[in-house]
Design an enzyme around this catalytic site. Structure first.
Site, PDB file in Angstrom:
ATOM      1  N   PHE A 135     -32.556 -25.241 -34.737  1.00  0.00           N
ATOM      2  CA  PHE A 135     -33.104 -24.144 -35.994  1.00  0.00           C
ATOM      3  C   PHE A 135     -32.990 -23.020 -34.451  1.00  0.00           C
ATOM      4  CE2 PHE A 135     -36.413 -21.659 -37.025  1.00  0.00           C
ATOM      5  CZ  PHE A 135     -36.486 -21.682 -38.068  1.00  0.00           C
ATOM      6  N   ASP A 204     -38.319 -30.161 -28.761  1.00  0.00           N
ATOM      7  CA  ASP A 204     -38.979 -29.414 -29.785  1.00  0.00           C
ATOM      8  C   ASP A 204     -39.563 -30.703 -31.480  1.00  0.00           C
ATOM      9  OD1 ASP A 204     -39.188 -28.001 -32.530  1.00  0.00           O
ATOM     10  OD2 ASP A 204     -38.040 -26.712 -32.171  1.00  0.00           O
ATOM     11  N   TYR A 229     -47.220 -27.218 -39.418  1.00  0.00           N
ATOM     12  CA  TYR A 229     -47.026 -26.541 -41.250  1.00  0.00           C
ATOM     13  C   TYR A 229     -46.494 -27.317 -41.550  1.00  0.00           C
ATOM     14  CZ  TYR A 229     -43.345 -22.978 -39.471  1.00  0.00           C
ATOM     15  OH  TYR A 229     -42.482 -22.216 -38.552  1.00  0.00           O
ATOM     16  N   LYS A 230     -45.486 -28.257 -40.841  1.00  0.00           N
ATOM     17  CA  LYS A 230     -44.630 -29.380 -42.201  1.00  0.00           C
ATOM     18  C   LYS A 230     -44.797 -30.766 -42.424  1.00  0.00           C
ATOM     19  CE  LYS A 230     -40.990 -27.095 -39.677  1.00  0.00           C
ATOM     20  NZ  LYS A 230     -40.500 -26.274 -40.825  1.00  0.00           N
ATOM     21  N   ARG A 378     -32.245 -29.415 -48.757  1.00  0.00           N
ATOM     22  CA  ARG A 378     -32.073 -30.311 -48.611  1.00  0.00           C
ATOM     23  C   ARG A 378     -33.637 -30.743 -49.016  1.00  0.00           C
ATOM     24  NH1 ARG A 378     -34.925 -27.958 -43.104  1.00  0.00           N
ATOM     25  NH2 ARG A 378     -36.608 -26.334 -45.103  1.00  0.00           N
TER      26      ARG A 378
END
Lengths: 403, 403
Positions: A135, A204, A229-230, A378
């Site tokens: 990312f 990460d 938050y995932k 996705r």
């Protein structure tokens, strides 16, 4: 009803985690079909709302802030929230208590971790390696950390890492699961390779924590960061976290030594003395609303085994691939996510030239995934609230939209 | 009723801002005295709850997150919140729209501002000056910024700044109002002095924004940061903000170039290209719950003139000093806050040897200020919700407890 739909029903009936869905606020559906409710496959971007969060947040706002006000720093446990909530995350990523502090964004924590790693690696090591497929924020922040510490940054693929390591390597920043393809990287093996060259491994965990076992302590990871938050369902932009291996905590030398990381924050000492342990990773005043929303959100994990979550995640993604295979013309999409379980996270990435338009149509029909430019669909599978009928329906609608 | 109490009632009756109190959730009192409600004089640490915040937060959680989920990034304006809310703060600190971005903690923003300031000042300038009397986090972060950019940090009092400036000075970090004494520093004069030596002026507005006019644009301040949980009432640990002078925005070179500050965040470009304007000060994913609570909180300023707020603030602190003088034995406390209006923020700091114990007794009687070690009683006056009867009562209770 198709064979796959029948099988989905049986899989749901046999799913030990199926009842966890009740811990979330999900669409109830309003159409004429039994399955007209939405299918939310974007929990790898923003997790669904845990059902207990609204009342908790209301209490934090109305009573803790509105009535107790400043007293809540002690009386409502605001002051100790960053480590208390870190200890809630710890078992999900295989960390002992006292290793994780919650606060700031993932990017800010990547910065802390990388600069601290470079400092711990010592003067002689002048190169930082970063996952070239990561990312982008990790690469941008790594570039800044390298620039500010006078190191060189080199971007390599995870597969190239073992060959790129040398006595020059200070630290390596890797993503556990690739945000785009859903590929799971070999955390134990890569960490061992980094250590074999005397460098520090920084991971990460944004796309793995809460979806699969991480084993930070077991595998000797040096530093790790992740968002909440995932798969941790902490809410939009909820605070990230920082893990520092126990043996390194006393050597953690933060580039962001804010007053909250001081050994005696209210001593108002003009000289900085870092706190021992996890609080050393703090910076400024903790963001209480978001932290306590996250704390409530983490209660959905009570009694849940991360191994069981992983098993269901693989079953869901296997079943999705099977359904996509059955419902979609061969060659219409290309799967970017590895077929082998040990290389797969909890999402499936499908490439097709018109992915942007396809995703719009899927969302219009209640199947919510997301689109990553230029051509990737996705689909994230959160085992706590996604079931096999959801999976079958999503694949079926996808197949229809790909005709 | 004493003459002072009578006068307080008249002052409240003549106060044009008195009705604003209704925009906050404050104690209603439950004792037998008419004035048994608490007096909250700690808004300089944590502002009181604006009455519209709870419902707004509930909507953000239940509908925006719980129902719209990922769609809210566009549909609920989440994505644009940092600058939109910055534009809400702008008129309170004298900034044009497009200069302020909200996010991260004050400490993190101090770091961004100082490193960026050093970079803009250029290679030849090797010294950073920091207010030696400042809130410690500014000094700690300045030390880190100096260390990472290879500069020397020198701590001086604000009065010493003009004499300490030289062609070596890259930037100067100053507090507008001292957190301890409540002293207001001469922002226009010091900024001009800094500029006269070709250096950049960075101001910390934590204790002034929302209490008095700042005039960032007017006085040519280069960079500024501030928190939003004191006089801006954003809630515990609510996000801070960063101001960059218009002419400098294109040269702002962030040490924390997270993906949210990229010109095209969803381009997922491995090469960092900074966004133009205020978004360049962003780092990671914005913390939406806290941002939107703050946005609601800022609505209490609708139709409110910051000049009127300043006039009332001075009247409140003048009256408090008068009441303390009348109710307290001479010499029992020493006032650390300057008597001259142009040197006074919106708090009064009183020194007495037993300050810690005195504050505990005041709080037990509903008069909430705070204690700063070793011997300071702090009383903050938020003109939006503190009235003259509050002031008289606080001084009276203080006088009783100091007997």
């Amino acid at each position: 009803m198709s064979e796959l739909a029948l099988r989905a029903g049986k899989l749901d009936a046999a799913d030990d985690l199926a009842a966890l869905r009740e811990r979330f606020v999900l669409d109830t559906g309003s159409g004429h079909e039994a399955d007209a409710a939405g299918v939310y496959l974007d929990g790898n971007s923003l997790g669904a709302l845990p059902a207990n969060v609204p009342d908790r947040v209301a209490d934090v706002v109305r009573r803790q802030w509105g009535e107790l006000r400043i007293r809540s720093w002690d009386e409502s446990g605001w002051w100790t929230a960053p480590e208390r909530i870190g200890d809630r995350i710890a078992p999900l990523v295989g960390a002992a208590p006292g290793r994780i502090v919650v606060g700031d964004s993932t990017s800010v924590n990547v910065f802390k971790a990388l600069v601290a790693a470079v400092r711990m690696a010592g003067e002689g090591r002048d190169e930082l390696l970063v996952d070239a497929t990561t990312f982008p924020t990790d690469g941008y922040i790594a570039e800044s950390a390298a620039r500010l510490t006078g190191r060189t940054l080199r971007a390599v693929t995870p597969a190239e890492v073992p060959g790129a390591l040398s006595e020059r390597t200070a630290a390596v920043l890797l993503n556990h699961v690739d945000y785009r393809t859903g590929r799971l990287h070999d955390l134990p093996g890569l960490t061992a390779a980094v250590h074999a060259h005397g460098a520090l491994a920084v991971w990460d965990l944004c796309h793995s924590a809460g979806a699969l076992p991480v084993g930070l302590d077991e595998h000797g990871v040096d530093l790790a960061v992740g968002c909440t938050y995932k798969y941790l369902n902490g809410g939009p932009g909820s605070p990230a976290y920082l893990y520092v291996r126990g043996e390194l905590q006393d050597r953690f030398d933060s580039p962001l030594p804010g007053w909250n990381s001081h050994a005696e924050p209210f001593g108002m000492d003009p000289v900085y003395t870092p706190a021992p342990g996890a609080p050393r990773g703090r910076v400024g005043t903790p963001d209480i609303l978001s932290l306590l929303a996250l704390e409530a959100a983490l209660e959905v994990w009570d009694g849940v085994s991360i191994d069981a979550v992983r098993a269901k995640s693989l079953a869901l993604t296997d079943f999705f691939l099977e359904c996509v295979g059955a419902y979609t013309e061969p060659g219409r999409v290309e799967c970017l996510t590895p077929g082998r379980h040990e290389e797969r996270g909890s999402q499936i990435a499908l490439r097709c030239p018109d992915a942007g338009e396809v995703m719009k149509r899927l969302i219009a029909r209640g199947v919510v995934g997301d689109f990553r430019r230029p051509d990737v669909l996705r689909f994230g599978f959160t085992p706590l609230y996604v079931g096999f009928r959801d999976v079958e329906r999503a694949a079926r609608v996808l197949g229809e939209e790909l005709l």
